[in-house]
Design a protein around this motif. Structure first.
Motif, PDB file in Angstrom:
ATOM      1  N   ASP A   1      17.356  33.127  33.158  1.00 60.22           N
ATOM      2  CA  ASP A   1      16.386  32.562  32.209  1.00 60.22           C
ATOM      3  C   ASP A   1      16.583  33.161  30.827  1.00 60.22           C
ATOM      4  OD1 ASP A   1      14.580  32.837  35.040  1.00 60.22           O
ATOM      5  OD2 ASP A   1      14.696  30.910  34.028  1.00 60.22           O
ATOM      6  N   LEU A   2      16.731  34.482  30.775  1.00 60.09           N
ATOM      7  CA  LEU A   2      16.904  35.114  29.471  1.00 60.09           C
ATOM      8  C   LEU A   2      18.278  34.807  28.880  1.00 60.09           C
ATOM      9  CD1 LEU A   2      14.809  36.788  28.007  1.00 60.09           C
ATOM     10  CD2 LEU A   2      14.307  36.538  30.424  1.00 60.09           C
ATOM     11  N   HIS A   3      19.273  34.670  29.746  1.00 61.31           N
ATOM     12  CA  HIS A   3      20.629  34.382  29.255  1.00 61.31           C
ATOM     13  C   HIS A   3      20.638  33.041  28.527  1.00 61.31           C
ATOM     14  CE1 HIS A   3      25.064  34.424  29.284  1.00 61.31           C
ATOM     15  NE2 HIS A   3      24.999  33.146  29.606  1.00 61.31           N
TER      16      HIS A   3
ATOM     17  N   THR B   1      20.794  39.250  27.384  1.00 61.44           N
ATOM     18  CA  THR B   1      19.331  39.224  27.297  1.00 61.44           C
ATOM     19  C   THR B   1      18.903  39.392  25.848  1.00 61.44           C
ATOM     20  OG1 THR B   1      17.246  40.142  28.141  1.00 61.44           O
ATOM     21  CG2 THR B   1      19.030  41.715  27.672  1.00 61.44           C
ATOM     22  N   TYR B   2      17.581  39.333  25.656  1.00 67.50           N
ATOM     23  CA  TYR B   2      17.002  39.378  24.307  1.00 67.50           C
ATOM     24  C   TYR B   2      16.162  40.640  24.228  1.00 67.50           C
ATOM     25  CZ  TYR B   2      14.283  37.548  20.281  1.00 67.50           C
ATOM     26  OH  TYR B   2      13.678  37.339  19.066  1.00 67.50           O
ATOM     27  N   ALA B   3      16.707  41.702  23.601  1.00 64.55           N
ATOM     28  CA  ALA B   3      16.062  43.028  23.643  1.00 64.55           C
ATOM     29  C   ALA B   3      15.353  43.297  22.321  1.00 64.55           C
ATOM     30  CB  ALA B   3      17.092  44.102  23.938  1.00 64.55           C
ATOM     31  N   GLN B   4      14.136  42.853  22.218  1.00 66.17           N
ATOM     32  CA  GLN B   4      13.314  43.030  21.011  1.00 66.17           C
ATOM     33  C   GLN B   4      12.182  44.002  21.259  1.00 66.17           C
ATOM     34  OE1 GLN B   4      12.245  39.525  18.417  1.00 66.17           O
ATOM     35  NE2 GLN B   4      10.188  40.016  19.137  1.00 66.17           N
ATOM     36  N   THR B   5      11.336  43.747  22.249  1.00 67.21           N
ATOM     37  CA  THR B   5      10.148  44.564  22.529  1.00 67.21           C
ATOM     38  C   THR B   5      10.521  45.995  22.902  1.00 67.21           C
ATOM     39  OG1 THR B   5       8.981  42.592  23.277  1.00 67.21           O
ATOM     40  CG2 THR B   5       8.067  44.694  23.964  1.00 67.21           C
ATOM     41  N   GLU B   6       9.681  46.909  22.429  1.00 66.41           N
ATOM     42  CA  GLU B   6       9.873  48.329  22.740  1.00 66.41           C
ATOM     43  C   GLU B   6       8.621  48.859  23.435  1.00 66.41           C
ATOM     44  OE1 GLU B   6      10.839  50.047  18.945  1.00 66.41           O
ATOM     45  OE2 GLU B   6      12.816  49.075  18.885  1.00 66.41           O
TER      46      GLU B   6
ATOM     47  N   HIS C   1       6.048  48.950  20.655  1.00 68.72           N
ATOM     48  CA  HIS C   1       5.764  47.760  19.834  1.00 68.72           C
ATOM     49  C   HIS C   1       6.288  46.495  20.507  1.00 68.72           C
ATOM     50  CE1 HIS C   1       5.478  50.979  16.791  1.00 68.72           C
ATOM     51  NE2 HIS C   1       4.543  50.198  16.277  1.00 68.72           N
ATOM     52  N   GLY C   2       5.438  45.464  20.506  1.00 66.34           N
ATOM     53  CA  GLY C   2       5.875  44.166  21.022  1.00 66.34           C
ATOM     54  C   GLY C   2       5.428  43.088  20.046  1.00 66.34           C
ATOM     55  N   SER C   3       4.094  43.025  19.827  1.00 61.94           N
ATOM     56  CA  SER C   3       3.571  42.017  18.888  1.00 61.94           C
ATOM     57  C   SER C   3       4.075  42.273  17.476  1.00 61.94           C
ATOM     58  CB  SER C   3       2.041  42.049  18.882  1.00 61.94           C
ATOM     59  OG  SER C   3       1.557  41.523  20.093  1.00 61.94           O
ATOM     60  N   ASN C   4       4.039  43.546  17.094  1.00 59.06           N
ATOM     61  CA  ASN C   4       4.389  43.871  15.706  1.00 59.06           C
ATOM     62  C   ASN C   4       5.888  44.104  15.580  1.00 59.06           C
ATOM     63  OD1 ASN C   4       4.637  44.716  13.119  1.00 59.06           O
ATOM     64  ND2 ASN C   4       3.545  46.652  13.407  1.00 59.06           N
TER      65      ASN C   4
ATOM     66  N   TRP D   1      11.854  47.922  26.043  1.00 63.87           N
ATOM     67  CA  TRP D   1      10.980  47.865  27.230  1.00 63.87           C
ATOM     68  C   TRP D   1      10.555  46.410  27.457  1.00 63.87           C
ATOM     69  CZ3 TRP D   1       9.535  52.106  30.235  1.00 63.87           C
ATOM     70  CH2 TRP D   1       8.537  51.896  31.176  1.00 63.87           C
ATOM     71  N   TRP D   2      10.821  45.852  28.582  1.00 58.64           N
ATOM     72  CA  TRP D   2      10.469  44.501  29.023  1.00 58.64           C
ATOM     73  C   TRP D   2      11.626  43.491  29.052  1.00 58.64           C
ATOM     74  CZ3 TRP D   2       7.186  42.795  32.201  1.00 58.64           C
ATOM     75  CH2 TRP D   2       5.891  43.342  32.308  1.00 58.64           C
ATOM     76  N   PRO D   3      12.650  43.573  28.219  1.00 54.79           N
ATOM     77  CA  PRO D   3      13.621  42.478  28.230  1.00 54.79           C
ATOM     78  C   PRO D   3      14.077  42.100  29.627  1.00 54.79           C
ATOM     79  CG  PRO D   3      14.083  43.911  26.409  1.00 54.79           C
ATOM     80  CD  PRO D   3      12.988  44.569  27.211  1.00 54.79           C
ATOM     81  N   GLY D   4      13.996  40.784  29.903  1.00 56.54           N
ATOM     82  CA  GLY D   4      14.325  40.267  31.224  1.00 56.54           C
ATOM     83  C   GLY D   4      15.814  40.400  31.503  1.00 56.54           C
ATOM     84  N   GLY D   5      16.179  40.965  32.657  1.00 54.29           N
ATOM     85  CA  GLY D   5      17.583  41.129  33.016  1.00 54.29           C
ATOM     86  C   GLY D   5      18.171  42.438  32.547  1.00 54.29           C
TER      87      GLY D   5
ATOM     88  N   CYS E   1       0.788  34.039  28.777  1.00 55.80           N
ATOM     89  CA  CYS E   1      -0.234  34.264  27.749  1.00 55.80           C
ATOM     90  C   CYS E   1       0.146  35.447  26.859  1.00 55.80           C
ATOM     91  CB  CYS E   1      -1.581  34.553  28.395  1.00 55.80           C
ATOM     92  SG  CYS E   1      -2.191  33.208  29.413  1.00 55.80           S
ATOM     93  N   THR E   2       1.152  36.206  27.330  1.00 57.49           N
ATOM     94  CA  THR E   2       1.535  37.426  26.606  1.00 57.49           C
ATOM     95  C   THR E   2       2.956  37.355  26.082  1.00 57.49           C
ATOM     96  OG1 THR E   2       0.074  38.697  28.027  1.00 57.49           O
ATOM     97  CG2 THR E   2       1.773  39.930  26.859  1.00 57.49           C
ATOM     98  N   TYR E   3       3.905  36.976  26.995  1.00 52.39           N
ATOM     99  CA  TYR E   3       5.285  36.966  26.517  1.00 52.39           C
ATOM    100  C   TYR E   3       5.494  35.848  25.492  1.00 52.39           C
ATOM    101  CZ  TYR E   3       6.663  33.528  30.219  1.00 52.39           C
ATOM    102  OH  TYR E   3       6.793  32.448  31.067  1.00 52.39           O
TER     103      TYR E   3
ATOM    104  N   GLY F   1       4.898  36.190  22.577  1.00 50.59           N
ATOM    105  CA  GLY F   1       3.821  36.318  21.593  1.00 50.59           C
ATOM    106  C   GLY F   1       2.471  36.315  22.264  1.00 50.59           C
ATOM    107  N   ASP F   2       1.733  37.400  22.107  1.00 49.22           N
ATOM    108  CA  ASP F   2       0.375  37.473  22.638  1.00 49.22           C
ATOM    109  C   ASP F   2      -0.441  36.322  22.048  1.00 49.22           C
ATOM    110  OD1 ASP F   2      -2.151  39.124  23.601  1.00 49.22           O
ATOM    111  OD2 ASP F   2      -2.465  38.488  21.528  1.00 49.22           O
ATOM    112  N   ASN F   3      -1.239  35.659  22.890  1.00 44.80           N
ATOM    113  CA  ASN F   3      -1.907  34.433  22.450  1.00 44.80           C
ATOM    114  C   ASN F   3      -2.882  34.632  21.296  1.00 44.80           C
ATOM    115  OD1 ASN F   3      -0.414  32.900  24.158  1.00 44.80           O
ATOM    116  ND2 ASN F   3      -2.049  32.512  25.645  1.00 44.80           N
TER     117      ASN F   3
END
Ligand SMILES: CC/C=C\C/C=C\C/C=C\C/C=C\CCC(=O)SCCNC(=O)CCNC(=O)[C@H](O)C(C)(C)COP(=O)(O)OP(=O)(O)OC[C@H]1O[C@@H](n2cnc3c(N)ncnc32)[C@H](O)[C@@H]1OP(=O)(O)O
Ligand SMILES: Cc1cc2nc3c(=O)[nH]c(=O)nc-3n(C[C@H](O)[C@H](O)[C@H](O)COP(=O)(O)OP(=O)(O)OC[C@H]3O[C@@H](n4cnc5c(N)ncnc54)[C@H](O)[C@@H]3O)c2cc1C
Length: 624
Positions: free
Chosen positions: A80-82, A114-119, A122-125, A154-158, A401-403, A405-407
């Motif tokens: 999915d992330l690929h 994968t897409y490694a952005q969230t730490e 920090h995730g939203s910001n 922290w969190w990136p799928g795969g 509701c979170t991944y 972008g938090d709603n």
């Protein structure tokens, strides 16, 4: 009705073919998934993904067919992330040369990304991310580093156990200056033995909500210790660093860095409509089978779907499934249109695309998560069984509701867009697109409701005007209150709960408007348009709690099962003993029960060690 739901006869045909391909292949069985350990489930995901790739190549599946195959396998995993994020990120932020190099490997599955952005911190910001990418002109490399614990990815799928590469988002530092967040392609693991490369500590973040759900996915943690990558692995479509280390920003809006998230948010709206329709399909079909209480004279018991309370709880979800489906089809058009405009450097609709994707992702995923949970309750005790398919459906869709972008964070982005539009209207600028209604401010601020009967409420123009007035009044009210605050920022913060409500009202107007526009199209099938008109009325009326809903529910009840059959889901994909097409619920529930590992022995493990001594002890005591 199937065509109205799927969008075209072609879509129905392709979906049927892929759904049957998955349902008929024993490798893709789902019925024991919630009984597997975390490691068994993960390994099962690897097996399914590899088999899916094999079938894709053997059958020469198109991209559309391959995507549907993945969808009907219905098990979150690294693929999915690929496909959903790694490939789009390179497409959107890589130069032609970088796309050629990396996408060639990605399309052939020679690398897994994968897409490694969230730490961790920090995730939203996104602008608060801490990972650094420092340019070293002496070696023409970037040094990728995790300076703090909270900068751990922290969190990136795969990321945990599968991905060999990632697009890593980090603070670009060159010539001693921090230029903010940019994307970098990093290899994480050896392509020979899959071991992590030097300087990279990587693993899984642990079990997640639900017995199956995202536990099939290795969401990962990664820390970087001064890992060097070539300069040309910075994604350089939006900005470049020269050989000398000079930072050069190209002439595109910096927000294009967020383009992958915008793309995924628009796909999530379609995902939400699909998940909601699955839950509604189960609850409606079961509600037609389940009978509880009947006439006092010992007559047949009553189908629970005939109870008015069951209808008032369930039919708004049925209407919402269709509403989200149609607005998702429109959003896909909007996204495609914006992407084409970007190609010719026309950035005029980028703010509208951001507001629509953020708002619709937020409203549809929140409504879907709440609806799936309610569908569990609508099925009574059996809705709580894994074999109903509903717990898994809830666990897989709740994180939406979170991944991406938090709603609430996303709704505040919509609110920011609305406040900007209100102030532009005040200065005489005519709004366009989904905010065009704000240009009618004089009329909408004074108009009185023109709807009194149920028939009035089936008048699209009346419905649209009520929703426009509601959205506009909430937005203007917020703007007026913000203007009384000491500063715009302080006012926005104080008013944020009201701004979120105003954003929701604006998004619901978009959903209602797109449902109405859908009904103005040619819709195949006898009586189909009439049914959809009733569902449009139900969707609109339930949002403003109109007491005339009961009459509409009674009109929909006779066709409720036909309306969910139109989703055209195989029993395999639905994965529910309650929602089976043949309605043979009780024998299916009974058969599923015996599959549980607990039933492998009539006397349970642990009896000899823990139960027998206790019982014997108590028995002895009772004889004293
Ligand atoms: C695991 C799944 C597996 C299987 C399921 C299969 C499929 C599901 C698909 C995908 C799900 C998979 C995994 C999930 C992956 C992720 O979660 S990836 C990480 C997602 N993270 C986020 O979404 C982070 C959310 N935060 C942000 O987007 C930004 O931080 C922010 C927008 C909230 C704030 O950004 P800032 O840079 O601080 O900007 P700002 O000051 O608020 O705004 C400045 C101006 O920029 C405009 N703007 C902001 N964002 C965008 C955008 N995306 N596009 C266009 N414009 C944007 C904003 O409107 C401001 O404009 P002004 O004119 O007002 O100045
Ligand atoms: C299943 C799953 C898969 C994921 N996959 C990936 C992935 O592949 N790649 C990746 O990079 N990330 C991934 N993520 C991470 C995800 O993108 C983030 O969790 C998400 O962006 C939310 O950020 P956060 O966790 O920092 O939440 P926070 O922002 O910390 O949210 C916590 C609370 O604070 C509130 N809040 C935050 N900021 C504000 C504000 N300004 N105003 C008001 N309230 C605020 C939120 O509304 C929320 O209630 C995944 C997450 C999940 C659950």
């Amino acid at each position: 009705m199937k065509v109205a739901w799927a969008g075209s006869r072609h879509a129905v045909e392709v979906a049927d073919r892929m759904a049957c391909l998955v349902a008929s292949d024993p490798v893709f069985r789902k019925d024991t998934r919630t009984m597997l350990s975390r490691k068994e489930l993960f390994k099962d995901t690897l097996k399914k993904a590899a088999h899916a790739w094999k079938r894709t190549v053997e059958l020469h599946l198109t991209e559309e067919e391959a995507n549907l195959l993945r969808l009907y396998i219905d098990q979150p995993g690294y693929v999915d992330l690929h496909w959903v994020m790694f490939v789009p990120a390179i497409k959107g932020q890589g130069t032609e040369e970088q796309q050629k190099k990396w996408l060639t490997m990605a399309y052939k599955f020679q690398i897994i990304g994968t897409y490694a952005q969230t730490e961790l911190g920090h995730g939203s910001n996104v602008q608060g991310l801490e990972t650094t990418a420092t340019f070293d002109p002496s070696t023409d490399e970037f040094i990728m580093h995790s300076p703090t614990l909270t900068s751990s990815k922290w969190w990136p799928g795969g990321l945990g156990k599968t991905s060999t590469h990632a697009v890593v988002y980090a603070r670009l530092i060159t010539e001693g200056k921090d230029y903010g967040i940019h994307g970098f392609i990093m290899q994480l693991r050896s392509l020979d033995d899959h071991s992590p490369l030097p300087g990279i500590t990587i693993g899984d973040i642990g079990g997640k909500f639900g017995s199956g759900a995202y536990n099939s996915m290795d969401n990962g943690v990664m820390r970087l210790d001064h890992v060097r990558i070539p300069r040309d692995q910075m994604l350089m479509r939006l900005a470049q660093v020269t050989r000398e280390g000079k930072y050069v920003h190209s002439d595109v809006p910096k927000q294009l860095l967020y383009g992958t998230m915008v793309y995924v948010r628009q796909t999530i709206v379609a995902d939400a409509s699909r998940a909601l329709s699955r839950a509604v399909c189960i609850a409606v079909r079961y509600g037609a089978i389940r009978k509880q209480f009947g006439s006092k004279a010992g007559g047949p018991e009553t189908q629970v779907l005939n109870y008015k309370t069951q209808q008032s709880r369930l039919f708004p979800f049925l209407a919402s499934a269709y509403a989200f489906r149609f607005v998702g089809q429109w959003l896909k058009w909007l996204y495609t249109d914006v992407t084409q405009k970007l190609e010719s450097k026309d950035f005029s609709t980028l703010p509208e695309a951001h507001a629509c994707t953020a708002g619709l992702k937020s409203v549809t995923t929140s409504a879907t998560a709440d609806a799936i949970e309610e569908c569990q309750k609508l099925c009574g005790g059996h809705g709580y069984l894994n074999s109903s398919g509903l717990p898994e459906l809830f666990a897989v869709n709740l994180p939406a509701c979170t991944y991406e972008g938090d709603n609430v964070v996303l709704l505040l982005q919509v609110a920011r867009f609305l406040m900007k539009t209100v102030s532009q209207v005040a200065s005489g600028k005519q709004p366009v697109g989904t905010t065009a209604y704000m240009g009618n401010i004089q009329h909408l601020m004074q108009c009185k409701s023109v709807v009194n009967t149920v028939e009035d409420w089936l008048n699209p123009a009346a419905i649209k005007e009520v929703f426009e007035a509601r959205a506009l009044r909430m937005a203007v009210n917020c703007a007026q209150n913000i203007s009384k605050a000491p500063s715009q920022e302080e006012g926005f913060s104080e008013l944020s709960p009201d701004l979120v409500e105003a954003a929701v009202a604006h998004v619901q107007l978009i959903i209602v408007t797109k449902f109405i526009e859908k009904l103005q199209e040619d819709i195949l099938g006898h009586g189909v348009k009439e049914q959809l008109q009733k569902l449009c009325g139900i969707y609109a009326l339930h949002l403003i709690h109109n007491e005339r809903l009961g009459k509409l529910y009674a009109q929909v009840r006779p066709n409720a099962v036909a309306l969910v059959d139109a989703f055209d889901y195989t029993d395999h994909y639905l994965g529910s003993a309650l929602g089976r097409y043949d309605g043979d619920v009780y024998s299916a529930l009974y058969k599923e029960a015996w599959k549980d590992p607990l039933n492998e022995t009539v006397v349970p493990d642990g009896y000899q060690e823990h139960l027998r001594p206790l019982l014997k002890q108590q028995l002895k005591l009772s004889r004293l």
